[in-house]
Structures are given as C-alpha cells and as structure tokens.
Design a protein around this motif. Sequence first.
Motif, short mmCIF file in Angstrom:
data_model
loop_
_atom_site.label_atom_id
_atom_site.label_comp_id
_atom_site.label_asym_id
_atom_site.label_seq_id
_atom_site.Cartn_x
_atom_site.Cartn_y
_atom_site.Cartn_z
N UNK A 142 32.39 3.64 -7.49
CA UNK A 142 31.81 3.75 -8.82
C UNK A 142 31.21 5.14 -8.96
N UNK A 143 31.44 5.78 -10.12
CA UNK A 143 30.81 7.07 -10.38
C UNK A 143 30.15 7.02 -11.75
N UNK A 144 28.91 7.50 -11.84
CA UNK A 144 28.17 7.56 -13.08
C UNK A 144 27.09 8.63 -12.97
N UNK A 145 26.74 9.27 -14.05
CA UNK A 145 27.17 9.13 -15.41
C UNK A 145 28.36 10.06 -15.62
N UNK A 146 29.28 9.68 -16.50
CA UNK A 146 30.49 10.46 -16.70
C UNK A 146 30.55 11.14 -18.06
N UNK A 147 29.40 11.30 -18.69
CA UNK A 147 29.40 12.05 -19.95
C UNK A 147 28.48 11.54 -21.02
#
Length: 352
Positions: A142-147
């Motif tokens: 999981x990757x965050x924040x993406x924008x």
Amino acid sequence: MSLPRIAVDAMGGDEGVRVMVSGAALARRRHEQFKFLLVGDEKRIKAALDNHPNMRGSSEILHCDDVVGSDERPTQALRRAKTTSMGLAIDAVKRGDAGAAVSSGNTGALMAMSKLSLRTLPGIDRPALAALLPTLGDHDMIMLDLGANTDCDARNLVQFAIMGAAYSRIVTGQALPRVRLLNIGTEDIKGTDVLQDAAAKLRSATGLTMQFEGFVEADKISRGDVDVVVTDGFSGNIALKAVEGAARFVGDLLKRSFMSSLRSKIGFLISRPATDLLRHHLDPNNHNGAVFLGLNGVVVKSHGSANAVGVANAVAVAARLLEDNLTQRISTDLAELGEERLRETYPSGAAK
C-alpha cells in the motif's frame, strides 16, 4: 454474504458508460452477490446493459446527464455536486442508498466532493489517496498519499500510517504490516523535520497493529520488504508516476527488442510464458482501485484509462472494504494511539 450496493459513476473515465457498465458486469460475474446503483445518462446505461443480462436484476439506474470534466477545477465541480453523476454517486453513500462509490472521473473533484459530503472520520484531519502497487514479495504493498494532499505535517503522516496499516491488514492479511516513511535515505538522521517528527511519534507509539521500521528510499519500495509506504501527496504522486512510467518503459523496450530480428522473434516465442507473466504483473488494470482513506464512507477511484478488467477490480476493492469494515478498523487503531495525546503533540493545522 450480503453487501450494500455499490454506486458507480457510469459517466467517468476515458470511455465512460460502456467500460464502467462492462466492468461492473464483469465484477458481478465473479461475485454474484454484488448489486449496483448506476448513475448517469439513463438511455446510454440501458443500451450498455443490453449486452450484460446478468446485470438486469441487480442494478438500478439513477438518471443524470451532467458530467464532471476531466480537466475541470475541483472548485468548479463542487458547485455542481448535486447535479453531476460523480456527485450523486457520492451522495448515495451519504444517504445510505449505497455502501460505496466507484468513479473513474476527475481525481481532484472526486476528493473534494467526497470530503465535503462524507466528512472525515473523528481524529482524521485529511483523507489520503491509497493504492496497491506490485512488489517482488508475496503480496502487493500500500502506498499513500498519492496526490490528495500536496503539503502535509507530521500529524498527517502519522494518521496516514494508521490508515494505511488498517487497509493493508484487509487486503494482504498481514497481522502487523511493515510501515515505512518515504525518504531520501534510510538513516535516522535523513529527511525533513516533518519526517523526523512523524518517525519519532510512530516509534514511541504503543498498541498499534503495525511494525514501524523507519524510512525507505524510492528505489526499494517494490522489493517486497515493506507493506505500507507513507508520504505526502506531492512526493507520492511523483513516485507513483515514475513507477508506472518505468513499467511502460520495460514493456515497450522488451517489445522493441523482440521485434528487432528473426532470432529475437524466435526468442520471444520461447520466452512468451515469462513475458506474459511480466505483462500481467505490470498491467495497472490488475492493481486498479485507489481508495480515499479516512472518510465516513468508502470511495474508490478507478484509473481514468482503465478497461473493464480494471473497473471490475476497483469494484472488488470497494466490496472488500465494505465486507471488512475499513472505517471501523481505522477508528479503532486511532483510538489505540491516543488521539487526545496526538492532538496535544501536533495540534491540527500546525506546520511541522
């Protein structure tokens, strides 16, 4: 298993109704319990449904012919939240007419409408856009924040870590997801004051269902050594697009190499099972479905260029989060950290 129906913004995305309805139909062929509220132009939706008889008894149409443009400013789109297919899909979640909303439309508008309509969970200052990315490990990360948030303080990053870990436990089954902050180095002394403050808070926290392991560099995020990568939306969006661009580059380079000579073409035929596996692993449609974490409701963003398979995967993500009650998990984890103590350390809006 009985699930609330899923509101689908049928007008969003590059190809609109055809792909959105086809994706929903594919999702229902895989999971017969899925039910839908299809929001958009009724005439076009009915025409698309003619090709998918499995959707007839499981779908309701909410007519709307107003669409948020792909290049429309979020502030402009907000003024039409009550008349656009995107806004009405989100409003259906707020009213309880749907359990989740899925849209392939304008990301900024989707975030703005979702936050205004659904509000954030208690203790969450800002929603974050999280997505699954492929790795060399046994499962995606999981990757965050993406924008969603280009400028974040330490408090925001701590909240993102909690939300990302809760999401990871649902989709990967990891009891204690490994969480790291994206940084320019792995040494404890590296990074901005914001990263240092967030890391200190996560290291000292007790009772959280995660393993905080410090920092990770961008070239290591796909190795399979981390389950959740946390960053601000500015850096996250750049990293995501770099990963997607690298994947396309590898695919195009292989295609060019295999077509360069007769020997290469023969080599392609011999290695085709391996190249097909690589293509499947790198295809963004197979990892489609970014989630706005931290809202009082489930909203999933499908890639604007997603095909029917990609849309079906986004629908499946929404259903999975409903089934496993993501919002409750986030609230529980935030309580474990001690929200009052976090507020005292990092007051809302304080720059860190």
